[in-house]
Design an enzyme around this catalytic site. Structure first.
Site, PDB file in Angstrom:
ATOM      1  N   TYR A 297      15.285  43.361  29.033  1.00 20.56           N
ATOM      2  CA  TYR A 297      15.969  42.494  30.001  1.00 20.56           C
ATOM      3  C   TYR A 297      15.344  41.094  29.989  1.00 20.56           C
ATOM      4  CZ  TYR A 297      16.940  40.194  34.430  1.00 20.56           C
ATOM      5  OH  TYR A 297      17.266  39.249  35.381  1.00 20.56           O
TER       6      TYR A 297
ATOM      7  N   SER B   9      15.203  33.819  35.023  1.00 23.79           N
ATOM      8  CA  SER B   9      14.419  34.638  35.947  1.00 23.79           C
ATOM      9  C   SER B   9      12.937  34.332  35.805  1.00 23.79           C
ATOM     10  CB  SER B   9      14.674  36.104  35.587  1.00 23.79           C
ATOM     11  OG  SER B   9      13.738  36.940  36.217  1.00 23.79           O
TER      12      SER B   9
ATOM     13  N   LYS C 121      16.665  37.160  28.632  1.00 19.92           N
ATOM     14  CA  LYS C 121      16.628  35.868  29.347  1.00 19.92           C
ATOM     15  C   LYS C 121      15.904  34.802  28.503  1.00 19.92           C
ATOM     16  CE  LYS C 121      18.732  37.139  33.086  1.00 19.92           C
ATOM     17  NZ  LYS C 121      20.132  36.719  33.263  1.00 19.92           N
TER      18      LYS C 121
HETATM   19  P1  NAD Z   1      24.790  41.550  39.834  1.00 21.78           P
HETATM   20  O1  NAD Z   1      24.744  42.750  38.947  1.00 21.78           O
HETATM   21  O2  NAD Z   1      25.089  41.772  41.278  1.00 21.78           O
HETATM   22  O3  NAD Z   1      25.815  40.482  39.261  1.00 21.78           O
HETATM   23  C1  NAD Z   1      26.102  40.360  37.900  1.00 21.78           C
HETATM   24  C2  NAD Z   1      27.612  40.406  37.737  1.00 21.78           C
HETATM   25  O4  NAD Z   1      27.938  40.256  36.357  1.00 21.78           O
HETATM   26  C3  NAD Z   1      28.228  41.734  38.214  1.00 21.78           C
HETATM   27  O5  NAD Z   1      29.274  41.438  39.113  1.00 21.78           O
HETATM   28  C4  NAD Z   1      28.759  42.380  36.925  1.00 21.78           C
HETATM   29  O6  NAD Z   1      29.930  43.137  37.161  1.00 21.78           O
HETATM   30  C5  NAD Z   1      28.982  41.166  36.034  1.00 21.78           C
HETATM   31  N1  NAD Z   1      28.881  41.419  34.596  1.00 21.78           N
HETATM   32  C6  NAD Z   1      27.859  42.026  33.932  1.00 21.78           C
HETATM   33  N2  NAD Z   1      28.116  42.042  32.608  1.00 21.78           N
HETATM   34  C7  NAD Z   1      29.323  41.417  32.427  1.00 21.78           C
HETATM   35  C8  NAD Z   1      30.112  41.128  31.296  1.00 21.78           C
HETATM   36  N3  NAD Z   1      29.744  41.509  30.086  1.00 21.78           N
HETATM   37  N4  NAD Z   1      31.271  40.469  31.477  1.00 21.78           N
HETATM   38  C9  NAD Z   1      31.670  40.091  32.727  1.00 21.78           C
HETATM   39  N5  NAD Z   1      30.968  40.345  33.830  1.00 21.78           N
HETATM   40  C10 NAD Z   1      29.796  41.006  33.694  1.00 21.78           C
HETATM   41  O7  NAD Z   1      23.390  40.785  39.672  1.00 21.78           O
HETATM   42  P2  NAD Z   1      22.792  39.557  40.485  1.00 21.78           P
HETATM   43  O8  NAD Z   1      21.575  40.029  41.189  1.00 21.78           O
HETATM   44  O9  NAD Z   1      23.844  38.844  41.227  1.00 21.78           O
HETATM   45  O10 NAD Z   1      22.272  38.658  39.266  1.00 21.78           O
HETATM   46  C11 NAD Z   1      23.033  37.606  38.714  1.00 21.78           C
HETATM   47  C12 NAD Z   1      22.279  37.004  37.557  1.00 21.78           C
HETATM   48  O11 NAD Z   1      21.008  36.553  38.015  1.00 21.78           O
HETATM   49  C13 NAD Z   1      22.001  37.984  36.417  1.00 21.78           C
HETATM   50  O12 NAD Z   1      22.142  37.298  35.204  1.00 21.78           O
HETATM   51  C14 NAD Z   1      20.565  38.385  36.655  1.00 21.78           C
HETATM   52  O13 NAD Z   1      19.936  38.773  35.466  1.00 21.78           O
HETATM   53  C15 NAD Z   1      19.979  37.099  37.215  1.00 21.78           C
HETATM   54  N6  NAD Z   1      18.780  37.321  38.031  1.00 21.78           N
HETATM   55  C16 NAD Z   1      18.830  38.212  39.072  1.00 21.78           C
HETATM   56  C17 NAD Z   1      17.672  38.463  39.816  1.00 21.78           C
HETATM   57  C18 NAD Z   1      17.684  39.468  40.941  1.00 21.78           C
HETATM   58  O14 NAD Z   1      16.604  39.940  41.309  1.00 21.78           O
HETATM   59  N7  NAD Z   1      18.839  39.806  41.525  1.00 21.78           N
HETATM   60  C19 NAD Z   1      16.480  37.771  39.517  1.00 21.78           C
HETATM   61  C20 NAD Z   1      16.483  36.847  38.477  1.00 21.78           C
HETATM   62  C21 NAD Z   1      17.654  36.642  37.729  1.00 21.78           C
HETATM   63  N1  UFG Z   2       8.062  47.881  45.131  1.00 22.72           N
HETATM   64  C1  UFG Z   2       7.573  48.989  45.796  1.00 22.72           C
HETATM   65  N2  UFG Z   2       8.434  50.028  46.022  1.00 22.72           N
HETATM   66  C2  UFG Z   2       9.750  50.008  45.627  1.00 22.72           C
HETATM   67  C3  UFG Z   2      10.221  48.867  44.946  1.00 22.72           C
HETATM   68  C4  UFG Z   2       9.349  47.815  44.693  1.00 22.72           C
HETATM   69  O1  UFG Z   2       6.415  49.047  46.163  1.00 22.72           O
HETATM   70  O2  UFG Z   2      10.468  50.997  45.859  1.00 22.72           O
HETATM   71  C5  UFG Z   2       7.151  46.733  44.909  1.00 22.72           C
HETATM   72  C6  UFG Z   2       6.909  46.400  43.446  1.00 22.72           C
HETATM   73  O3  UFG Z   2       5.829  47.172  42.941  1.00 22.72           O
HETATM   74  C7  UFG Z   2       6.610  44.901  43.507  1.00 22.72           C
HETATM   75  C8  UFG Z   2       7.493  44.424  44.682  1.00 22.72           C
HETATM   76  O4  UFG Z   2       7.766  45.592  45.452  1.00 22.72           O
HETATM   77  O5  UFG Z   2       5.267  44.693  43.871  1.00 22.72           O
HETATM   78  C9  UFG Z   2       8.812  43.789  44.232  1.00 22.72           C
HETATM   79  O6  UFG Z   2       9.498  44.695  43.368  1.00 22.72           O
HETATM   80  P1  UFG Z   2      11.029  44.467  42.962  1.00 22.72           P
HETATM   81  O7  UFG Z   2      11.430  45.617  42.090  1.00 22.72           O
HETATM   82  O8  UFG Z   2      11.859  44.214  44.172  1.00 22.72           O
HETATM   83  O9  UFG Z   2      11.000  43.101  42.147  1.00 22.72           O
HETATM   84  P2  UFG Z   2      10.206  42.699  40.828  1.00 22.72           P
HETATM   85  O10 UFG Z   2       9.326  41.534  41.197  1.00 22.72           O
HETATM   86  O11 UFG Z   2       9.559  43.847  40.211  1.00 22.72           O
HETATM   87  O12 UFG Z   2      11.383  42.241  39.879  1.00 22.72           O
HETATM   88  C10 UFG Z   2      12.469  41.416  40.339  1.00 22.72           C
HETATM   89  C11 UFG Z   2      13.711  41.755  39.537  1.00 22.72           C
HETATM   90  C12 UFG Z   2      13.502  41.381  38.091  1.00 22.72           C
HETATM   91  C13 UFG Z   2      13.140  39.922  37.995  1.00 22.72           C
HETATM   92  C14 UFG Z   2      11.918  39.635  38.852  1.00 22.72           C
HETATM   93  C15 UFG Z   2      11.591  38.167  38.864  1.00 22.72           C
HETATM   94  O13 UFG Z   2      13.994  43.138  39.639  1.00 22.72           O
HETATM   95  O14 UFG Z   2      14.693  41.578  37.389  1.00 22.72           O
HETATM   96  O15 UFG Z   2      12.153  40.075  40.198  1.00 22.72           O
HETATM   97  O16 UFG Z   2      12.689  37.427  39.238  1.00 22.72           O
HETATM   98  F1  UFG Z   2      12.858  39.623  36.732  1.00 22.72           F
END
Ligand code: NAD
Ligand code: UFG
Length: 340
Positions: A148, A124, A152
């Site tokens: 979190y 991430s 990573k």
């Molecule tokens: P998500 O929660 O939709 O998907 C994660 C999946 O992993 C879920 O289906 C959950 O049931 C499964 N899971 C969690 N723990 C588990 C375990 N112990 N064993 C088996 N399955 C398990 O999240 P996502 O947004 O699809 O994210 C996927 C990956 O990408 C994550 O590792 C997350 O940290 C990373 N990531 C997400 C974002 C974002 O903003 N969505 C940004 C950067 C990185």
């Molecule tokens: N924001 C608002 N109101 C809300 C939600 C978010 O104003 O209700 C703003 C935040 O302050 C930020 C922007 O919208 O400026 C984006 O916020 P998000 O929560 O959507 O995303 P972040 O950038 O804070 O974090 C996300 C994921 C993290 C990941 C990161 C970088 O939640 O897990 O992107 O990949 F690490």
């Protein structure tokens, strides 16, 4: 080629499964459904017109993992499984370290035992902490401000150690910026539990009337309109990045660390305006205090992804919002059909 997709029932995993299946890969989804449902698997089957193998188990369950590698010939793993809520991770650090780090250790141990040494890991942009400037290249300093993000960072280091111990490992660390959007069919998408933490799911739920008003966290940042700037990337572009990484993984001779972003920063107000355009009406909002831990700006320099993977994002902010809205309006209660 058979690919084990941990967390494949989740948001990014489900879209990646569709892209891989359409490219001819066989996928086996391994997910404990802690943040996903059987319904998302059914929807992947609908889109791809293929039966999906789901192993409903935890990555911390060594026996269950061994059984998968004994039953199937797995060529590579895409490792999405993990908990991802920043605030919750501050409250429950042990849960996060156990699930994300210990779970990854178990997965790697079992992969090694079965001589499967190709892995693409979901990292991430959070590993850049509060970057000194933007755009962010992969060699920027790394830091974490919550468990979190620290999970990573640790997993990245663990994977680098795996490679140092045995250079047969092929490892790709994909650092995602802010994934939004949904499959263009509106059949699969992001289905957060409870009140969404992330911007676009919150806007989408406000647009459909489930929430009264979007709280914009701060309008006094040093950005073009004072609201936070992020690099929003369409989840289908992200899925394509995984396909491109898999296609090339066997050729890599070092751990590859790659940003997946568009290179463009949009403010909260920019995203709100684009979403309003998709919906065709205004969306109520109010200015609220800054959210602790938030940074002003974060966007990628994605040129390394282009150089190494031949990948670049192709979908713009309007398409991201249109696809998020299609998913939200087709599925007002996400995958919970009974409530619809
Ligand atoms: P998500 O929660 O939709 O998907 C994660 C999946 O992993 C879920 O289906 C959950 O049931 C499964 N899971 C969690 N723990 C588990 C375990 N112990 N064993 C088996 N399955 C398990 O999240 P996502 O947004 O699809 O994210 C996927 C990956 O990408 C994550 O590792 C997350 O940290 C990373 N990531 C997400 C974002 C974002 O903003 N969505 C940004 C950067 C990185
Ligand atoms: N924001 C608002 N109101 C809300 C939600 C978010 O104003 O209700 C703003 C935040 O302050 C930020 C922007 O919208 O400026 C984006 O916020 P998000 O929560 O959507 O995303 P972040 O950038 O804070 O974090 C996300 C994921 C993290 C990941 C990161 C970088 O939640 O897990 O992107 O990949 F690490």
């Amino acid at each position: 080629m058979s690919i084990l997709i941990t967390g494949g029932a989740g948001y990014i995993g489900s879209h990646t499964c569709v892209t891989l299946i359409e490219a001819g890969y066989e996928v086996i989804i391994y997910d404990n459904l802690s943040n996903a449902s059987h319904e998302s698997i059914k929807r992947i089957e609908m889109i791809t017109e293929q039966d999906i193998t789901l192993i409903e188990a935890d990555i911390q369950d060594k026996q269950a993992l061994h059984k998968v590698f004994e039953t199937y010939t797995i060529d590579a793993v895409i490792h999405f499984a993990g908990l991802k809520a920043v605030g919750e991770s501050v409250q429950k650090p042990l849960t996060y370290y156990q699930n994300n780090i210990a779970g990854t250790l178990t997965l790697l141990e079992v992969m090694q035992a079965h001589h499967c040494k190709q892995i693409v890991f979901s990292s991430s942009a959070t590993v850049y902490g509060d970057p000194a400037s933007c755009p962010i290249t992969e060699d920027f300093p790394l830091s974490a401000t919550n468990p979190y993000g620290r999970s990573k960072l640790f997993i990245e280091e663990i994977l680098r150690d795996m490679y140092r111990s045995d250079t047969e490992w092929k490892i790709v660390l994909l650092r995602y910026f802010n994934p939004i959007g949904a499959h263009p069919s509106g059949t699969i998408g992001e289905d957060p539990n409870g009140i969404p933490n992330n911007l676009v799911p919150f806007i989408a739920q406000t647009a459909i009337g489930k929430r009264d008003s979007l709280a914009i966290f701060g309008d006094d940042y040093d950005t073009h309109d004072g609201t936070g700037v992020r690099d929003y990337i369409h989840v289908m572009d992200l899925a394509q990045g995984h396909l491109d990484a898999l296609d090339r993984i066997s050729t890599f001779s070092e751990v590859m660390t790659i940003n997946l972003g568009t290179g463009k920063g949009y403010s909260v107000l920019d995203v709100l305006k684009a979403f309003e355009k998709s919906v065709g009406k205004t969306i109520p909002y109010h200015i609220a205090p800054r959210r602790p831990g938030d940074i002003a700006s974060c966007y990628a320099d994605p040129s390394y992804a282009k150089k190494i993977l031949g990948w670049q994002a192709t979908r713009d902010i309007n398409q991201m919002c249109q696809d998020s809205w299609r998913w939200q309006s087709n599925n007002p209660n996400g995958y919970n059909k009974e409530a619809q």
